[in-house]
Scaffold this motif. Structure first.
Motif, short mmCIF file in Angstrom:
data_model
loop_
_atom_site.label_atom_id
_atom_site.label_comp_id
_atom_site.label_asym_id
_atom_site.label_seq_id
_atom_site.Cartn_x
_atom_site.Cartn_y
_atom_site.Cartn_z
N TRP A 136 0.82 -1.21 0.00
CA TRP A 136 0.00 0.00 0.00
C TRP A 136 0.86 1.26 0.00
N GLY A 165 -6.99 1.34 0.45
CA GLY A 165 -7.79 1.22 1.66
C GLY A 165 -7.46 -0.07 2.36
N THR A 166 -7.11 -0.01 3.64
CA THR A 166 -6.71 -1.21 4.38
C THR A 166 -7.66 -1.43 5.54
N TRP A 220 -5.29 -4.64 8.37
CA TRP A 220 -4.07 -5.40 8.06
C TRP A 220 -2.94 -5.00 8.99
N SER A 255 -0.89 -1.53 8.97
CA SER A 255 -1.59 -0.48 8.23
C SER A 255 -2.03 0.68 9.11
N GLU A 256 -1.86 0.56 10.43
CA GLU A 256 -2.28 1.64 11.32
C GLU A 256 -1.18 2.66 11.57
N ARG A 271 0.78 6.77 4.74
CA ARG A 271 -0.31 5.97 5.26
C ARG A 271 -1.25 5.60 4.11
N PRO A 272 -2.07 4.55 4.29
CA PRO A 272 -3.12 4.30 3.30
C PRO A 272 -4.09 5.48 3.25
N HIS A 276 -7.23 5.24 3.17
CA HIS A 276 -8.32 4.86 4.06
C HIS A 276 -7.84 3.70 4.93
N TRP A 277 -8.08 3.79 6.23
CA TRP A 277 -7.69 2.71 7.12
C TRP A 277 -8.49 2.84 8.42
N GLU A 337 -7.35 -2.60 -2.14
CA GLU A 337 -7.94 -2.70 -0.81
C GLU A 337 -7.48 -4.00 -0.16
#
Length: 418
Positions: A138, A149-150, A153, A156-157, A164-165, A167-168, A199
């Motif tokens: 990502w 968008g994760t 996972w 991913s935070e 960063r993604p 959307h997460w 995603e």
């Protein structure tokens, strides 16, 4: 024939589909890009790539009546049992799937470990530094201008390499599977300039049930059926949006699950005083550092072969496990016989259940790989797959120039129907 090949053949028979196609065994893993047909390079790339992880999902769960949706994806796409990385536990293998690197190379070497500068890592740790020895897919995508968008996972935070993604969400184990699917689908309803092209989606209930009950237990089978129903919700949601035929669905797991029992325990106390060790990880795999001043005792008593377990200094871990060079790996690494657990007398094993973390070549640890979408040959069966091959496949589907990893990134031989 390899044990993973045997698993593949058994599943093919259970599903009533063509037999597996054996790929030559070599020192390098077989690339997942082999699942794409010869004409796929001329076909339009998928509009959307969705990577789904079902934690603790064994290939043995397929084809037994609980997974009609996943069985349909297998029949209409490509499938193979997949070898996880060692140790065959959740966080290391999830990061392997999205980086193409073994844990020894991406730095997330366990669900728990210690970094000399950052301190102790647990599955709740959010410090960026634990993750920045590698670049997940990502991050590669976002850097190339592809929105992602994760959904839960691991990794991913946190911000990795400053990215960063798009959307997460922070992990919330109480969030039902259908709600997770709905959130992923909702991102597809955003305006075009906000909509992800990649995603990820994560389900954990199969792993949880396998641990608590038994990999073959009724509760575990119910969890398998629940996730399959959520996958059906995802498929129907994609169809409703006119995206199903233009989506590459990649369904994987991080590892399988082995049955355990209080009758199969390696008691550390019977080998060495537990106070001589600083145990980093126990159970199905044991990692430990000597307590200060007790190094010689640990070398004399722990390192070597024991009934149902073998321990090495990290520099001597067998090369096939690809583990021991990263500074975060504990000084002592012990491979436990599949189905056995390590424990101390003050914290005994009291009930049967399931565990993972064992030899990544054990058939019980096999993960699953399914690819379904544009260019994939229906009914293709693959063997000798490795979790490090997933990231190169994702990068190829997204048209990304991803960082080189331990998998085979090059396009491979044309694929024909079995």
């Amino acid at each position: 024939m390899s044990r993973l090949s045997t698993t593949c053949l058994a599943l093919a028979a259970a599903l009533g589909v063509a037999s597996c196609v054996a790929t030559p065994v070599s020192k390098q893993p077989v690339s997942q890009s082999a699942v794409v047909s010869a004409s796929a390079s001329q076909a339009a790339p998928p509009d959307l790539v969705i990577l789904v992880s079902i934690d603790g999902f064994s290939p043995d769960y397929l084809g037994k009546g609980q997974t009609p949706v996943l069985d349909g994806l297998v029949a209409g796409g490509a499938f193979g049992p997949m070898r996880p990385s060692f140790p065959s536990v959740t966080f290391p293998n999830h990061y392997t799937l999205v980086t193409g690197l073994h844990p020894d190379h991406h730095g997330v070497v366990g669900n728990r470990f210690t970094d000399a500068q950052l301190g102790a890592f647990t599955m709740a740790s959010k410090e960026t530094g634990f993750w920045d020895q590698a670049e997940p897919i990502w991050v590669t995508a976002e850097k190339a201008g592809i929105r992602t968008g994760t959904m839960f996972w691991p990794g991913s935070e946190v911000e990795i390499h400053g990215v960063r993604p798009s959307h997460w969400m922070p992990f919330d184990q109480s969030m039902p599977g259908d709600a997770r699917v709905d959130r992923v689908l909702s991102w597809l309803d955003l305006p075009a300039d906000q909509r992800p092209k990649l995603e990820t989606l994560y389900f954990d209930i199969v792993d949880t049930a396998g641990h608590r009950y038994h990999p073959g237990g009724a509760e575990t089978q119910a969890a398998v059926a629940s996730v399959d129903a959520s996958m059906g919700r995802l498929v129907e949601g994609l169809k409703a949006r006119g995206l199903y035929d233009r989506t590459m669905l990649v369904v994987v797991s991080d590892h399988g699950m082995a049955a355990t029992s209080p009758d199969r325990v390696v008691w550390i106390d019977d080998i060495i005083d537990p106070a001589a060790l600083k145990i980093g990880y126990g159970g199905a795999v044991l990692t430990a550092d000597p307590a200060p001043g007790r190094e010689a005792e640990v070398q004399a008593k722990l390192v070597g072969r024991h009934p149902h377990m073998e321990c090495w200094n990290k520099a001597d871990v067998p090369a096939r496990l690809v583990y021991g060079s990263n500074p975060r790996v504990a000084q002592i690494v012990c491979l436990v016989e599949t189905g056995w657990l390590t424990a101390t007398r003050d914290r005994p094993v009291t009930r049967s259940g399931g565990a993972h973390g064992y030899d990544n070549q054990a058939p019980e640890m096999a993960a699953v790989f399914i690819a379904h979408g544009p260019g994939v040959v229906a009914g293709r069966r693959l063997t000798d797959l490795d979790s490090v091959d997933v990231q190169p496949f994702l990068a190829r589907m997204l048209g990304l120039d991803a960082p080189a990893g331990d998998g085979r990134a090059a396009d491979t031989l044309p694929v024909t129907t079995p």
